[in-house]
Design a protein around this motif. Structure first.
Motif, PDB file in Angstrom:
ATOM      1  N   ALA A 209       3.017  22.608  20.657  1.00 57.03           N
ATOM      2  CA  ALA A 209       3.739  23.484  21.577  1.00 57.03           C
ATOM      3  C   ALA A 209       3.267  23.286  23.012  1.00 57.03           C
ATOM      4  N   ALA A 210       1.970  23.073  23.195  1.00 57.23           N
ATOM      5  CA  ALA A 210       1.420  22.895  24.540  1.00 57.23           C
ATOM      6  C   ALA A 210       1.789  21.511  25.076  1.00 57.23           C
ATOM      7  N   VAL A 211       2.414  21.457  26.242  1.00 54.34           N
ATOM      8  CA  VAL A 211       2.874  20.177  26.791  1.00 54.34           C
ATOM      9  C   VAL A 211       1.713  19.296  27.223  1.00 54.34           C
ATOM     10  N   THR A 212       0.520  19.873  27.339  1.00 61.48           N
ATOM     11  CA  THR A 212      -0.653  19.072  27.714  1.00 61.48           C
ATOM     12  C   THR A 212      -1.253  18.356  26.511  1.00 61.48           C
ATOM     13  N   GLU A 213      -0.822  18.717  25.292  1.00 59.75           N
ATOM     14  CA  GLU A 213      -1.342  18.099  24.084  1.00 59.75           C
ATOM     15  C   GLU A 213      -0.529  16.855  23.734  1.00 59.75           C
ATOM     16  N   PRO A 214      -1.179  15.784  23.257  1.00 61.33           N
ATOM     17  CA  PRO A 214      -0.442  14.558  22.923  1.00 61.33           C
ATOM     18  C   PRO A 214       0.387  14.721  21.654  1.00 61.33           C
ATOM     19  N   VAL A 215       1.461  13.930  21.579  1.00 60.77           N
ATOM     20  CA  VAL A 215       2.298  13.857  20.388  1.00 60.77           C
ATOM     21  C   VAL A 215       1.659  12.888  19.398  1.00 60.77           C
ATOM     22  N   LEU A 216       1.725  13.207  18.108  1.00 55.42           N
ATOM     23  CA  LEU A 216       1.240  12.315  17.062  1.00 55.42           C
ATOM     24  C   LEU A 216       2.436  11.707  16.335  1.00 55.42           C
ATOM     25  N   ALA A 217       2.422  10.396  16.141  1.00 51.11           N
ATOM     26  CA  ALA A 217       3.491   9.710  15.401  1.00 51.11           C
ATOM     27  C   ALA A 217       2.856   8.526  14.677  1.00 51.11           C
ATOM     28  N   THR A 218       2.684   8.646  13.357  1.00 50.71           N
ATOM     29  CA  THR A 218       1.973   7.617  12.609  1.00 50.71           C
ATOM     30  C   THR A 218       2.601   7.421  11.241  1.00 50.71           C
ATOM     31  N   GLN A 219       2.484   6.218  10.682  1.00 44.82           N
ATOM     32  CA  GLN A 219       2.970   5.970   9.332  1.00 44.82           C
ATOM     33  C   GLN A 219       2.274   4.749   8.736  1.00 44.82           C
ATOM     34  N   THR A 220       2.405   4.634   7.417  1.00 42.26           N
ATOM     35  CA  THR A 220       2.023   3.414   6.721  1.00 42.26           C
ATOM     36  C   THR A 220       3.292   2.671   6.323  1.00 42.26           C
ATOM     37  N   TRP A 221       3.147   1.378   6.075  1.00 44.41           N
ATOM     38  CA  TRP A 221       4.272   0.566   5.603  1.00 44.41           C
ATOM     39  C   TRP A 221       3.850  -0.102   4.304  1.00 44.41           C
ATOM     40  N   ASP A 222       4.528   0.276   3.219  1.00 48.31           N
ATOM     41  CA  ASP A 222       4.236  -0.261   1.889  1.00 48.31           C
ATOM     42  C   ASP A 222       5.355  -1.205   1.469  1.00 48.31           C
ATOM     43  N   TRP A 223       4.963  -2.372   0.990  1.00 47.04           N
ATOM     44  CA  TRP A 223       5.972  -3.322   0.521  1.00 47.04           C
ATOM     45  C   TRP A 223       5.299  -4.343  -0.390  1.00 47.04           C
ATOM     46  N   ALA A 224       6.093  -5.216  -0.981  1.00 44.47           N
ATOM     47  CA  ALA A 224       5.560  -6.249  -1.868  1.00 44.47           C
ATOM     48  C   ALA A 224       5.177  -7.478  -1.040  1.00 44.47           C
ATOM     49  N   PRO A 225       3.913  -7.872  -1.023  1.00 45.69           N
ATOM     50  CA  PRO A 225       3.503  -9.022  -0.204  1.00 45.69           C
ATOM     51  C   PRO A 225       4.287 -10.289  -0.520  1.00 45.69           C
ATOM     52  N   ARG A 226       4.687 -10.452  -1.784  1.00 46.90           N
ATOM     53  CA  ARG A 226       5.431 -11.656  -2.150  1.00 46.90           C
ATOM     54  C   ARG A 226       6.788 -11.707  -1.438  1.00 46.90           C
ATOM     55  N   LEU A 227       7.382 -10.539  -1.202  1.00 48.34           N
ATOM     56  CA  LEU A 227       8.692 -10.500  -0.558  1.00 48.34           C
ATOM     57  C   LEU A 227       8.594 -10.682   0.953  1.00 48.34           C
ATOM     58  N   THR A 228       7.484 -10.259   1.527  1.00 50.42           N
ATOM     59  CA  THR A 228       7.325 -10.336   2.983  1.00 50.42           C
ATOM     60  C   THR A 228       5.953 -10.891   3.331  1.00 50.42           C
TER      61      THR A 228
ATOM     62  N   GLN B 135       7.684  -6.064  -7.394  1.00 49.59           N
ATOM     63  CA  GLN B 135       7.582  -4.610  -7.348  1.00 49.59           C
ATOM     64  C   GLN B 135       6.127  -4.155  -7.270  1.00 49.59           C
ATOM     65  N   GLN B 136       5.255  -5.071  -6.895  1.00 49.92           N
ATOM     66  CA  GLN B 136       3.840  -4.731  -6.747  1.00 49.92           C
ATOM     67  C   GLN B 136       3.584  -4.301  -5.304  1.00 49.92           C
ATOM     68  N   TRP B 137       3.897  -3.032  -5.022  1.00 47.13           N
ATOM     69  CA  TRP B 137       3.778  -2.526  -3.660  1.00 47.13           C
ATOM     70  C   TRP B 137       2.314  -2.395  -3.249  1.00 47.13           C
ATOM     71  N   ARG B 138       2.081  -2.606  -1.980  1.00 45.61           N
ATOM     72  CA  ARG B 138       0.757  -2.400  -1.387  1.00 45.61           C
ATOM     73  C   ARG B 138       0.939  -1.955   0.047  1.00 45.61           C
ATOM     74  N   THR B 139       0.024  -1.158   0.563  1.00 42.88           N
ATOM     75  CA  THR B 139       0.095  -0.765   1.969  1.00 42.88           C
ATOM     76  C   THR B 139      -0.317  -1.955   2.824  1.00 42.88           C
ATOM     77  N   LEU B 140       0.640  -2.500   3.545  1.00 42.65           N
ATOM     78  CA  LEU B 140       0.408  -3.718   4.320  1.00 42.65           C
ATOM     79  C   LEU B 140       0.076  -3.445   5.783  1.00 42.65           C
ATOM     80  N   LEU B 141       0.453  -2.259   6.282  1.00 43.25           N
ATOM     81  CA  LEU B 141       0.286  -2.001   7.709  1.00 43.25           C
ATOM     82  C   LEU B 141       0.139  -0.495   7.941  1.00 43.25           C
ATOM     83  N   THR B 142      -0.715  -0.149   8.893  1.00 46.43           N
ATOM     84  CA  THR B 142      -0.883   1.230   9.337  1.00 46.43           C
ATOM     85  C   THR B 142      -0.588   1.260  10.831  1.00 46.43           C
ATOM     86  N   LEU B 143       0.302   2.164  11.254  1.00 44.56           N
ATOM     87  CA  LEU B 143       0.772   2.163  12.636  1.00 44.56           C
ATOM     88  C   LEU B 143       0.659   3.544  13.267  1.00 44.56           C
TER      89      LEU B 143
END
Length: 253
Positions: A6-25, A217-225
């Protein structure tokens, strides 16, 4: 995971993980490009995709997760990555992004979480997109908005498809269990460790390959952003939050 304090002086947080099959990408691309209107976009994509997770120079960040619904079909429609590309190229606010998502006829489902850090327009929404309809999920009273790979809108959730082995609900419950007011102030490496909590590498947000499943279909977390919409920067580390926290090596683009 997004927070808009709510406070405009506080930073916004925006984060996620990306899970996918390494063989496909086996490769990923961090891409900076100029829009037709002369704007600037930074986005992480798989090679050949138009856009995925990223920020534009108008203070807007975009997260992307897949959903499945009984209404999904092979009858065609606007590809979901095209919707994300148009939002990054054209939208300057969360309401504009929601309207762009509503304007598209789709054949598949996804959720696009948009967050704005512009003064006077600090806002966020998880836009659940499906052939059955579009719903915008708002942050809670404390500004938190968490989404994984199942529908949160009750109407759309009635038709969702989710495998019995899915960890989506466990991941969402874990995220909600580690929320703390200081998270938006943390750099990605420290943030990643905090999001794992006491479970560390065993946290459900650190997806590991299941050798009993087919290789595609062997998903793994490949990236954290972590996105910084105000600065127009994407911070990222290869691997799961636990791996990023242990290894460090955060990069930005």
């Amino acid at each position: 995971l997004v927070r808009v304090p709510a406070a405009v002086t506080e930073p916004v947080l925006a984060t996620q993980t990306w899970d996918w099959a390494p063989r496909l990408t086996p490769d990923g691309v961090m891409w900076r490009y100029a829009t037709d209107a002369g704007g600037r976009v930074v986005t992480f994509v798989e090679p050949g995709m138009l856009a995925k997770i990223g920020v534009n120079d108008r203070g807007l960040g975009v997260h992307f997760n897949f959903l499945d619904h009984h209404a999904d079909s092979i009858d065609g429609g606007v590809p979901l990555h095209c919707i994300v590309r148009r939002i990054l190229d054209e939208a300057s606010s969360v309401p504009e992004a929601v309207e762009l998502a509503r304007s598209a006829w789709v054949g598949a489902s996804s959720v696009v979480t948009v967050v704005s850090s512009r003064p006077g327009q600090r806002d966020a929404a998880s836009v659940e997109i499906s052939p059955a309809g579009v719903a915008a999920i708002s942050p809670d009273a404390d500004g938190w908005l968490a989404h994984t790979n199942h529908f949160l809108d009750p109407g759309l959730a009635a038709g969702e498809v989710i495998e019995p082995t899915s960890t989506s609900r466990a991941r969402l419950a874990h995220l909600r269990s580690v929320l703390a007011d200081d998270l938006p102030h943390l750099a990605l490496v420290e943030l990643a460790g905090r999001l794992c909590g006491a479970a560390g590498a065993q946290a459900p947000i650190c997806v590991r390959e299941d050798p009993t499943r087919p290789s595609t279909q062997q998903w793994r977390t490949l990236l954290t952003l972590r996105l910084d919409p105000q600065a127009g920067v994407v911070h990222y580390g290869e691997g799961s939050p636990a791996e990023v926290a242990a290894r460090g090596g955060m990069r930005q683009w």
